[in-house]
Structures are given as C-alpha cells and as structure tokens.
Design a protein around this motif. Structure first.
Motif, short mmCIF file in Angstrom:
data_model
loop_
_atom_site.label_atom_id
_atom_site.label_comp_id
_atom_site.label_asym_id
_atom_site.label_seq_id
_atom_site.Cartn_x
_atom_site.Cartn_y
_atom_site.Cartn_z
N PRO A 278 0.81 -1.23 0.00
CA PRO A 278 0.00 0.00 0.00
C PRO A 278 0.85 1.28 0.00
CG PRO A 278 -0.91 -1.58 1.55
CD PRO A 278 0.39 -2.15 1.09
N ARG A 279 2.02 1.26 0.66
CA ARG A 279 2.87 2.45 0.70
C ARG A 279 3.35 2.81 -0.71
NH1 ARG A 279 5.39 4.51 5.20
NH2 ARG A 279 5.14 2.49 6.25
N VAL A 280 3.73 1.79 -1.49
CA VAL A 280 4.16 2.03 -2.86
C VAL A 280 3.00 2.62 -3.67
CG1 VAL A 280 4.92 0.93 -5.01
CG2 VAL A 280 5.96 0.27 -2.83
N LEU A 281 1.82 2.03 -3.55
CA LEU A 281 0.66 2.51 -4.31
C LEU A 281 0.27 3.92 -3.88
CD1 LEU A 281 -1.47 -0.77 -4.32
CD2 LEU A 281 -0.27 0.25 -6.27
N SER A 282 0.43 4.26 -2.61
CA SER A 282 0.14 5.61 -2.13
C SER A 282 1.10 6.61 -2.77
CB SER A 282 0.25 5.66 -0.61
OG SER A 282 0.00 6.96 -0.13
N MET A 283 2.40 6.28 -2.77
CA MET A 283 3.40 7.17 -3.37
C MET A 283 3.11 7.39 -4.85
SD MET A 283 6.32 7.03 -5.48
CE MET A 283 7.09 5.40 -5.30
N LEU A 284 2.75 6.31 -5.57
CA LEU A 284 2.49 6.42 -7.00
C LEU A 284 1.23 7.25 -7.28
CD1 LEU A 284 3.33 2.77 -8.14
CD2 LEU A 284 4.77 4.81 -8.35
N SER A 285 0.22 7.13 -6.42
CA SER A 285 -0.99 7.94 -6.59
C SER A 285 -0.66 9.43 -6.41
CB SER A 285 -2.06 7.52 -5.59
OG SER A 285 -2.53 6.23 -5.87
N MET A 286 0.26 9.72 -5.51
CA MET A 286 0.65 11.12 -5.31
C MET A 286 1.42 11.66 -6.52
SD MET A 286 0.11 13.61 -3.39
CE MET A 286 -0.53 12.83 -1.92
N ARG A 287 2.22 10.81 -7.15
CA ARG A 287 2.89 11.22 -8.39
C ARG A 287 1.84 11.53 -9.47
NH1 ARG A 287 6.76 12.07 -5.85
NH2 ARG A 287 8.82 11.08 -5.96
N GLU A 288 0.80 10.72 -9.52
CA GLU A 288 -0.28 10.99 -10.47
C GLU A 288 -0.94 12.32 -10.14
OE1 GLU A 288 -4.62 9.30 -11.99
OE2 GLU A 288 -3.52 8.21 -10.41
N ALA A 289 -1.13 12.61 -8.86
CA ALA A 289 -1.75 13.88 -8.46
C ALA A 289 -0.90 15.06 -8.92
CB ALA A 289 -1.92 13.92 -6.94
N PHE A 290 0.43 14.95 -8.79
CA PHE A 290 1.33 16.02 -9.26
C PHE A 290 1.14 16.26 -10.75
CE2 PHE A 290 5.03 16.15 -5.97
CZ PHE A 290 4.13 16.46 -4.98
N ALA A 291 1.05 15.15 -11.51
CA ALA A 291 0.91 15.28 -12.96
C ALA A 291 -0.41 15.96 -13.32
CB ALA A 291 1.02 13.91 -13.62
N HIS A 292 -1.49 15.52 -12.69
CA HIS A 292 -2.79 16.14 -12.98
C HIS A 292 -2.79 17.62 -12.57
CE1 HIS A 292 -5.17 12.86 -14.51
NE2 HIS A 292 -4.89 12.08 -13.47
N ALA A 293 -2.15 17.93 -11.43
CA ALA A 293 -2.10 19.32 -10.99
C ALA A 293 -1.33 20.18 -11.99
CB ALA A 293 -1.47 19.41 -9.61
N SER A 294 -0.25 19.63 -12.56
CA SER A 294 0.52 20.38 -13.56
C SER A 294 -0.30 20.64 -14.81
CB SER A 294 1.80 19.61 -13.92
OG SER A 294 2.65 19.48 -12.80
N LEU A 295 -1.23 19.74 -15.10
CA LEU A 295 -2.13 19.91 -16.24
C LEU A 295 -3.32 20.79 -15.91
CD1 LEU A 295 -2.07 16.26 -17.61
CD2 LEU A 295 -1.43 18.28 -18.94
N GLY A 296 -3.52 21.09 -14.63
CA GLY A 296 -4.67 21.90 -14.22
C GLY A 296 -5.94 21.10 -14.10
#
Length: 448
Positions: A278-296
């Motif tokens: 779960p820790r790995v999946l949590s970290m990867l979801s946060m990376r996805e959040a960064f990408a979506h935030a950069s796209l607005g």
C-alpha cells in the motif's frame, strides 16, 4: 520551462545509442547529421542554422565530400545540437552546467614542495593501473558483500538528502560500474539476481543526482538503464519506482502530459506485481496527483490525492516495503498533498498542510526542508501574506545554503520572481539582503 532561445535537447535514446556514441567519438559528422535527422527530426537546414554553417557545407558533409576538423566548428556543433562535450572529446560545455552552479575559479592554495621521494609516495596511481589490478581481483561474493552494497546505497541516499548528490556522483558511478563488472563474471544465480537489483538502484541514484542538477538528458539515460536492469529480474515494483522518478522529472521539464503517462505507467507496473505494498501505491498515486495538478485537472488531482490517502491508511507495520519507499512517511504524504493543492492554485488549502508537515519532518533532511519551506512561502505569498512569506523564505535559505542542488535554486528563483511586484518593500529588501549573505554565488543571476 526551457528558455525560448535555447536549442531543443536531443532525445536521451539518441544520445545513449551506441551508433551515435561511436559517430561522435570519431567525429563522423556525416553519420551524426543523418542520425539527428532520422531520430530527432532535425533536418540539414536546421543543422546549418543551429551550428552556424551554410546549408551547402552541411550537404557536403553528409555526402562525404567534406570533413569538419576545426575545433571551433566542432564546438559549434556540440552547442548547436546539444551534444554533451565528452561525447565529442571536448570539455564540459557551459550549457551542461546550470549557471547558478558555475563557481568562480579560485587560485590554488600554495603548498610547500615535497622532497622527490615524499612527492612520489604522495601521488596516486593512474586509473589504468586500477583497471589492470581489477582484472586480477577475485571478489568473494556472499550475503555479506550484498549487504555492504546495500548499506553504501542507503548512506548515499542519506547524504544526498542532506547535502545534494553532485559530490557523491563519481563514487556512485564507480560502484555501479564495479557491480556491472561483477555481473559479467557470471556469478551464481542466487547472487546474480541480487546484483541486478543493486545495479538498478545505483543507476537510479545516479539518474537522481543528474535530475537534481537539472541535467535532464543524463538523468533520463541512467533512469532508462535502471529500468533495463530491473527488467532482467522482473522487479516490477522497482520499475514503477523509476517511472515515478521520470514522471517527477517531466513536471520540472514542463512536460505534464509526459508526466501523467509515466505516472500511470508506473501504476500499471506496480499493480501487475502481486507483492506491491500500500505504501508504494500511495506514493504512485501522489505522483499521479502532481501530474494532474501540472495539467490543471482539478477533479483528477483531488481524486488521485484521495487514492493516495486511502492506500496510506491500509499500511501495516508487517508490510514488506522495499527500502526505497520507506521515505514516504506520513509527513511526506501530507506535504505532497499540500504541494499538489499549491500547484492547482489552492493556496489556502495548501498552506496549513505544508506547515504541519514541516513541523514533523526530519530536520537533517536539508534539501527536502528547503523545498517545502519555499513552497510554504509561495502559498503564503499567493494569499497576499507578504511579511509572513518573506520570513518563511528567509528560514528556507538556511537549509538551502547547506545543499548543492540546482532544484533548490530553481525553487528559490521561482519565489524570488514572485516577489517582483513587492521588491522595494522593506521585508522583501531584508529577504534579499539575507539571500546575498547566505547564497552569494546564486544571488547575482536572480536579479531581474
């Protein structure tokens, strides 16, 4: 974001292609020009314009009727096509080193002359001697050897977090080459799989040090090598980790679509492995959040943040977390959540999250604290809290002054640029004075 007048960098896959490496080594510019045309879409007319050559001269080189031998022409080609200097037998080019990290040359300190016999004893053997001796070296590969490699990697990461990785890189690369050399000796299968994992981690760490210095082509090349090494042992969790690093790099390169593709690719790799925690999946979801935030993408960012927290809530002490993800603790989850909101422009939501994480973070991790404190200052400035923002940024300078990191300098520069409308306010002037006191090498280029 790349400067508008700066030539576009060549793709990492081209710069690491053996054919390109050999063509550059022998300065076969006919092959070089043909490769950049077919692999990077840089046509002869563009080559001519970039390298300050006439189109007819480029055509003659491609057809083999002319050779380019003059050093000034070779240097123009390196600079115009963004070919790293070492590939063409040149010194490191100015554009390979970020301006803020270029140090003024200092006169070498005068040392008393040693007597001839003492001088000889103090000198080191050349690298060729080390290579010759290495051929006769017989390493006793066992569990203790593997543990020693892992311990050194943990130490590299700790020191990188404290002071930056620039000074560590030669040692890391040297150890990577050594481990790859051991793999060529066909060790027993039980040892071989561990060595591949160690080599993959060393390659990722090397890529990270280049990324931290904003030398993105080199970083991408080593990240790619880390993926290849991890693939040899089908370590999908680690491949997901490398893709997550590449996703983060893409956000710094202002390539949000690439960042999202790499982040989702990382999640696909992780979910295809039964042992993903779960820790790995949590970290990867946060990376996805960064990408979506950069796209607005506001809704998608919020959804990815929710997923990251949902996975984090599932973590149990008995989980077999890989060592490379243990850094992703609760303060890291909170601060990354705040940064994702900050990227979306949700400063009021971001500020208390980042402030809370900073209170709980390890104070020895100077680079991370510098990043996060600058982010806190930016969210405060976004809300019009000028005095508070400058006070926060001034605190960040203390951590920043102990770290050699172009990424830290980039965050400092972004905050400094945000201050432009308030530059003459007393609190902004006080911040700038402290900046020049603590970071004189980087303060000059920050002036508008």
């Amino acid at each position: 974001m790349p400067e508008p007048d700066r030539p576009q960098e060549l793709p990492a896959r081209l710069l690491t292609d053996p054919e390109m490496i050999e063509a550059c080594r022998v300065r076969d510019f006919s092959r070089v020009f043909l490769l950049v045309k077919s692999r990077a879409g840089i046509y002869p007319s563009m080559v001519a314009r970039r390298c300050d050559l006439t189109p007819s001269r480029v055509g003659e080189v491609i057809s083999g009727r002319r050779q380019l031998l003059h050093m000034d022409v070779v240097e123009r080609i390196a600079d115009g096509l963004r070919i790293p200097g070492h590939m063409l037998g040149l010194a490191r080019r100015p554009w390979e080193t970020p301006q803020a990290l270029i140090a003024t040359e200092r006169e070498a300190p005068h040392l008393p002359e040693l007597e001839p016999d003492r001088q000889a004893a103090a000198s080191l053997p050349g690298p060729d001697v080390d290579s010759i001796l290495a051929l006769t070296d017989r390493t006793n590969l066992n569990a203790g050897t593997l543990e020693a490699f892992r311990s050194s990697i943990e130490d590299y990461w700790r020191r990188d977090d404290q002071h930056g990785g620039e000074a560590l890189r030669p040692a890391i690369v040297g150890q990577l080459r050594y481990v790859v050399g051991l793999l060529k000796q066909n060790p027993p299968p039980s040892i071989r799989s561990h060595l591949y994992g160690i080599a993959a981690e060393l390659a990722r760490l090397t890529g990270w040090t280049y990324f931290d210095a904003r030398q993105y082509n080199q970083a991408r090349a080593y990240f790619t090598e880390a993926l290849k090494l991890a693939k040899e042992i089908d370590d999908r969790q680690f491949m997901a980790n490398v893709l997550a690093c590449m996703s983060l790099q893409a956000t710094y390169q202002d390539k949000p679509a690439d960042s999202l593709a790499l982040a989702t690719g990382a999640q696909d790799q992780a979910r295809s492995s039964r042992g993903t925690t779960p820790r790995v999946l949590s970290m990867l979801s946060m990376r996805e959040a960064f990408a979506h935030a950069s796209l607005g993408n506001r809704d998608s960012t919020h959804r990815a943040i929710t997923e990251a927290h949902r996975y984090f809530a599932q973590i149990r002490p008995s989980d077999p977390d890989p060592s490379w993800v243990t850094y992703f603790d609760e303060p890291k989850l909170i601060v990354d959540t705040g940064i994702a909101h900050g990227r979306l422009g949700e400063a009021a939501t971001a500020e208390p999250l980042i402030a809370d994480a900073l209170r709980r973070e390890d104070h020895t991790k100077h680079r991370g604290r510098a990043f996060h404190t600058f982010w806190l200052a930016r969210t405060q400035l976004d809300q019009g809290k000028l005095d508070m923002a400058c006070q926060t940024a001034t605190r960040a300078l203390v951590s920043a002054s102990t770290v050699a990191s172009e990424r830290v300098t980039g965050h400092l520069r972004e905050f400094y640029d945000q201050l432009a409308p308030h530059r003459q306010e007393p609190v902004a002037l006080a911040f700038e004075a402290r900046l020049r006191e603590l970071l004189p090498p980087v303060s000059g280029p920050l002036h508008p």
